[in-house]
Write a protein that holds these residues in place. Structure first.
Motif, mmCIF file in Angstrom:
data_model
loop_
_atom_site.group_PDB
_atom_site.id
_atom_site.type_symbol
_atom_site.label_atom_id
_atom_site.label_comp_id
_atom_site.label_asym_id
_atom_site.label_seq_id
_atom_site.Cartn_x
_atom_site.Cartn_y
_atom_site.Cartn_z
ATOM 1 N N ALA A 89 0.826 -1.205 0.000
ATOM 2 C CA ALA A 89 0.000 0.000 0.000
ATOM 3 C C ALA A 89 0.863 1.259 0.000
ATOM 4 O O ALA A 89 1.839 1.347 0.742
ATOM 5 C CB ALA A 89 -0.926 0.011 1.214
ATOM 6 N N ARG A 164 -2.949 8.894 4.960
ATOM 7 C CA ARG A 164 -4.024 8.036 4.451
ATOM 8 C C ARG A 164 -3.395 6.930 3.619
ATOM 9 O O ARG A 164 -2.531 7.188 2.782
ATOM 10 C CB ARG A 164 -5.003 8.843 3.586
ATOM 11 C CG ARG A 164 -6.195 8.015 3.090
ATOM 12 C CD ARG A 164 -7.167 8.891 2.306
ATOM 13 N NE ARG A 164 -6.582 9.352 1.059
ATOM 14 C CZ ARG A 164 -6.629 8.661 -0.080
ATOM 15 N NH1 ARG A 164 -7.216 7.468 -0.118
ATOM 16 N NH2 ARG A 164 -6.076 9.150 -1.161
ATOM 17 N N TRP A 165 -3.828 5.715 3.856
ATOM 18 C CA TRP A 165 -3.350 4.602 3.048
ATOM 19 C C TRP A 165 -4.437 3.552 2.934
ATOM 20 O O TRP A 165 -5.323 3.451 3.764
ATOM 21 C CB TRP A 165 -2.057 4.003 3.618
ATOM 22 C CG TRP A 165 -2.192 3.101 4.809
ATOM 23 C CD1 TRP A 165 -2.141 1.738 4.836
ATOM 24 C CD2 TRP A 165 -2.395 3.501 6.175
ATOM 25 N NE1 TRP A 165 -2.294 1.272 6.109
ATOM 26 C CE2 TRP A 165 -2.446 2.321 6.952
ATOM 27 C CE3 TRP A 165 -2.531 4.741 6.797
ATOM 28 C CZ2 TRP A 165 -2.635 2.351 8.324
ATOM 29 C CZ3 TRP A 165 -2.722 4.766 8.180
ATOM 30 C CH2 TRP A 165 -2.765 3.585 8.919
ATOM 31 N N ARG A 166 -4.375 2.779 1.858
ATOM 32 C CA ARG A 166 -5.401 1.783 1.569
ATOM 33 C C ARG A 166 -4.977 0.427 2.122
ATOM 34 O O ARG A 166 -3.830 0.029 2.005
ATOM 35 C CB ARG A 166 -5.660 1.658 0.071
ATOM 36 C CG ARG A 166 -6.182 2.925 -0.574
ATOM 37 C CD ARG A 166 -6.638 2.664 -1.998
ATOM 38 N NE ARG A 166 -7.791 1.768 -2.033
ATOM 39 C CZ ARG A 166 -9.052 2.167 -1.864
ATOM 40 N NH1 ARG A 166 -9.314 3.449 -1.648
ATOM 41 N NH2 ARG A 166 -10.030 1.304 -1.918
ATOM 42 N N SER A 173 -9.849 2.643 2.827
ATOM 43 C CA SER A 173 -8.680 3.384 3.248
ATOM 44 C C SER A 173 -8.744 3.716 4.725
ATOM 45 O O SER A 173 -9.811 3.706 5.333
ATOM 46 C CB SER A 173 -8.557 4.684 2.428
ATOM 47 O OG SER A 173 -9.691 5.507 2.639
#
Length: 203
Positions: A89, A164-166, A173
């Motif tokens: 990610a 922010r990361w998925r 997210s």
């Protein structure tokens, strides 16, 4: 025997079809939420995402001067690393803002534009922080003078960045605030930084 006890009616009360429809919809939604929760939990266990973090990895006190009128001039270089340990990610950082303080007085602001950090990677920001001449009160000037004579100056670094990361391709997210609140110690005679822990990563 009471004759009313044998009384019955041929008309039975029927449930409104709208009530049945509402009950079916609620059941379907409940099952969907449960399934989504299970899938997300399993995905989390499989992917095991790591929270990105920021940390100070080096610094240098380039210039520091206090004149007889109590006017302070400084320049500090601070190297902050944004780390994304996720192998699957990317991470997006935004609203990166930190304040550098000395004896309760904010002497400089550190700001960075939004940026991305790739999978299992890091990005370093070299903040060169010059300050305008800062007039100090008598007590503040005395504290700085004592620090200079002891060859130990301590700055406060506070602030943070939004990340922010998925989690996986379809698991949604995650948003998180990386917060820094630490002290930076320097030897003003040669400007060297005394390494100490300054990171948003949990211990």
């Amino acid at each position: 025997m009471d004759p009313k006890s044998n009384f019955s009616t041929s008309r039975e009360r029927k449930t409104n079809p709208l009530v049945w429809c509402a009950a079916i919809i609620c059941t379907v939604l409940t099952v969907a939420v449960i399934i989504a929760g299970i899938v997300t939990f399993i995905g989390y266990l499989v992917i095991h995402p790591m929270v990105p973090y920021v940390s100070v990895i080096d610094a240098h006190l380039d210039h520091m001067q206090l004149d007889y009128a109590g006017i302070l001039e400084i320049q500090v270089t601070i190297l902050i690393r944004a780390k994304n340990g996720n192998e699957k990610a990317h991470a997006s950082f935004s609203d990166s803002r930190y304040s550098l303080g000395l004896n309760g007085e904010v002497v400089a602001q550190l700001v960075a534009p939004p940026f991305d950090v790739g999978k299992n990677s890091s990005l370093d920001f070299n903040y060169v922080v010059p300050s305008s001449p800062i007039p100090l009160g008598p007590e503040q000037a005395e504290d700085v003078d004592v620090g200079l004579k002891k060859d130990l100056i301590i700055f406060d670094l506070k602030g943070g960045t939004r990340v922010r990361w998925r989690i996986g391709g379809h698991l949604g997210s995650v948003r998180f605030l990386c917060h820094l609140d630490c002290q930076l110690h320097f030897h003003p005679l040669n400007g060297t930084y005394i390494p100490s822990r300054c990171s948003s990563k949990a211990k």
